[in-house]
Motif scaffolding. Structure first.
Motif, PDB file in Angstrom:
ATOM      1  N   LEU A 149       0.806  -1.232   0.000  1.00 42.35           N
ATOM      2  CA  LEU A 149       0.000   0.000   0.000  1.00 42.35           C
ATOM      3  C   LEU A 149       0.833   1.274   0.000  1.00 42.35           C
ATOM      4  O   LEU A 149       0.308   2.355  -0.268  1.00 42.35           O
ATOM      5  N   ILE A 150       2.104   1.174   0.296  1.00 43.54           N
ATOM      6  CA  ILE A 150       2.938   2.378   0.415  1.00 43.54           C
ATOM      7  C   ILE A 150       2.997   3.152  -0.901  1.00 43.54           C
ATOM      8  O   ILE A 150       2.794   4.363  -0.923  1.00 43.54           O
ATOM      9  N   GLY A 151       3.248   2.477  -1.995  1.00 42.87           N
ATOM     10  CA  GLY A 151       3.312   3.138  -3.302  1.00 42.87           C
ATOM     11  C   GLY A 151       1.994   3.776  -3.702  1.00 42.87           C
ATOM     12  O   GLY A 151       1.939   4.967  -4.033  1.00 42.87           O
ATOM     13  N   PRO A 152       0.890   3.008  -3.670  1.00 40.65           N
ATOM     14  CA  PRO A 152      -0.400   3.609  -4.040  1.00 40.65           C
ATOM     15  C   PRO A 152      -0.791   4.804  -3.163  1.00 40.65           C
ATOM     16  O   PRO A 152      -1.310   5.797  -3.663  1.00 40.65           O
ATOM     17  N   VAL A 153      -0.523   4.726  -1.870  1.00 37.98           N
ATOM     18  CA  VAL A 153      -0.842   5.866  -0.991  1.00 37.98           C
ATOM     19  C   VAL A 153       0.079   7.038  -1.309  1.00 37.98           C
ATOM     20  O   VAL A 153      -0.364   8.185  -1.398  1.00 37.98           O
TER      21      VAL A 153
END
Length: 171
Positions: free
Chosen positions: A67-71
């Motif tokens: 989720l780090i990249g999408p967020v």
């Protein structure tokens, strides 16, 4: 006694209360201030290289790697879209509620980092990541975001304010 109404007119009790013009202008100003902050925060992050966007989110140690990249990429876009909606006064109440929820998430994230002893820059206006222990400003960041939350609450309660597309659409 029931208030009489003309054919097709709303009864007095169903009409929206009239607000003082001052309240409408304060709401408009609150929309502009909150929109300005959201847009600036979104733009500074959006224009950063992807690794820096990722680093700012990763520093909080709250999300799984997936989720780090999408967020990191999506948050700046969300902030800028909310800013645009607030400036236009379109879906004003919904936009203000979403901005308020976003502020609560930011406050929670900063408070969590502080409580867990992390030494990070919030990354709210770009940057982010680990900093020296004396360089954290958690209390100031939380108080700032509480102020933005207060603006979001004001807008939610007194939406849409002056110069809003919602007024033209009768929303």
């Amino acid at each position: 006694m029931v208030a009489e109404t003309r054919e097709g007119a709303e009864p007095e009790w169903a009409a929206e209360p009239r607000r003082p013009a001052r309240t409408e202008w304060v709401t408009f100003a609150a929309r502009l201030v909150l929109a300005g902050v959201l847009f600036w925060a979104g733009w500074t992050k959006f224009t950063e290289p992807a690794p820096l966007q990722r680093q700012a989110v990763e520093a909080y140690e709250l999300l799984p790697d997936a989720l780090i990249g999408p967020v990191g990429h999506g948050l700046p876009v969300l902030e800028m879209v909310l800013a645009l909606l607030l400036v236009l006064g379109f879906a004003t109440r919904l936009s203000a509620v979403l901005a308020g929820v976003l502020m609560l998430v930011f406050i929670g994230g900063i408070a969590s980092a502080w409580a867990r002893g992390l030494t990070i820059d919030c990354g709210c206006f770009g940057g982010g990541g680990t900093v020296a222990a004396g360089e954290t400003r958690y209390l100031q960041e939380i108080l700032r975001d509480v102020g933005y939350l207060a603006l979001a609450v004001w807008i939610t309660v007194f939406a849409p304010g002056r110069l809003a597309v919602d007024r033209r659409l009768g929303l």
